[in-house]
Design a protein around this motif. Structure first.
Motif, PDB file in Angstrom:
ATOM      1  N   TRP A  53       1.007  -1.329  -0.114  1.00  0.00           N
ATOM      2  CA  TRP A  53      -0.022   0.073   0.087  1.00  0.00           C
ATOM      3  C   TRP A  53       0.854   1.201  -0.094  1.00  0.00           C
ATOM      4  O   TRP A  53       1.639   1.251   0.865  1.00  0.00           O
ATOM      5  N   LYS A  54       0.817   1.830  -0.928  1.00  0.00           N
ATOM      6  CA  LYS A  54       1.480   3.421  -1.023  1.00  0.00           C
ATOM      7  C   LYS A  54       0.555   4.573  -0.838  1.00  0.00           C
ATOM      8  O   LYS A  54       0.143   4.988  -1.888  1.00  0.00           O
ATOM      9  N   THR A  55       0.270   5.097   0.185  1.00  0.00           N
ATOM     10  CA  THR A  55      -0.569   6.027   0.563  1.00  0.00           C
ATOM     11  C   THR A  55      -0.031   7.320   0.039  1.00  0.00           C
ATOM     12  O   THR A  55       1.024   7.731   0.541  1.00  0.00           O
ATOM     13  N   GLU A  56      -0.587   8.209  -0.606  1.00  0.00           N
ATOM     14  CA  GLU A  56      -0.270   9.270  -1.084  1.00  0.00           C
ATOM     15  C   GLU A  56      -1.018  10.625  -0.584  1.00  0.00           C
ATOM     16  O   GLU A  56      -0.388  11.735  -0.226  1.00  0.00           O
ATOM     17  N   LYS A  57      -2.287  10.626   0.058  1.00  0.00           N
ATOM     18  CA  LYS A  57      -2.940  11.534   0.668  1.00  0.00           C
ATOM     19  C   LYS A  57      -3.994  11.020   1.728  1.00  0.00           C
ATOM     20  O   LYS A  57      -4.210   9.722   1.681  1.00  0.00           O
TER      21      LYS A  57
END
Length: 211
Positions: free
Chosen positions: A73-77
């Motif tokens: 999971w690559k959370t950006e916001k």
């Protein structure tokens, strides 16, 4: 933080199990068998966590990778971060590049989820049925799979997972997961822009290493 990681692992461990299936006569076994044909799935996600006691919702978004290496999971916001669930460890990366590695081998929950991940990606439904009660149904072009954990350690955190998707002219899409926690709160993941690359990029592969 530990509870959040466990919750994500629970979601991720069964998320991909309903990625793709052919219309008509589909079963949960069919879903897992077809998933095993795709070594990698990438796309975008939004997450909404509803906190019933406070009557409020928290939203985040970013990108995801389901692969034989694990799940990322690559959370950006609203804030950038990366969480990788592997077969033997969990890796959390902060915006400054610092990695926090948790050994999963000594934790019953981590070990259970890692085994489930392996079963899903290899199409081993026997192990999945030993860990979850599965209620799978199809209505028109839409499908739903409700998974209830059998292990009391897992049920102390999670009541159920509801997975959803629909059939399209180009195949079947996996669109959502709703996790209902034991306390009544829910976490909803919505997936879109799914792709199925045969190989991950070097940068994507590097994200699965603890070095």
């Amino acid at each position: 933080m530990k509870k959040r990681i466990i919750n994500l692992m629970l979601i991720l461990s069964v998320a991909a199990a309903s990625s793709v299936f052919a219309a008509g006569g589909v079963t949960f076994d069919t879903v897992c068998a077809q998933l095993a044909q795709h070594p990698n799935t990438t796309g975008d996600f939004t997450q909404v966590k509803k906190i019933s006691a406070a009557n409020r919702s928290l939203k985040s978004s970013g990108t995801f990778i389901f692969s034989l290496e694990g799940i990322m999971w690559k959370t950006e916001k609203p804030f950038p971060s990366t969480l990788v669930v592997g077969m033997t460890s969990v890796i959390q990366t902060t915006p400054d590049g610092k990695k926090n590695v948790i050994d999963a081998s000594s934790n019953q929950i981590f070990t259970s989820i890692s085994t489930t991940l392996s079963s899903i990606f290899s199409g081993d439904t026997e192990k999945l049925y030993s860990n979850f009660n599965v209620d799978f149904s199809v209505a028109g072009s839409e499908w739903t799979a409700v998974l209830t954990p059998k292990d009391k350690t897992i049920t102390a955190v999670m009541k159920s997972l509801t997975l959803g998707g629909k059939s399209t002219v180009s195949g079947t899409e996996f669109d959502s997961i709703v996790m209902t926690e034991s306390g009544g709160d829910t976490i909803t993941y919505t997936f879109f822009n799914q792709q199925y690359p045969k190989e991950l990029s070097n940068d994507e592969k590097a994200g699965f290493t603890a070095k």
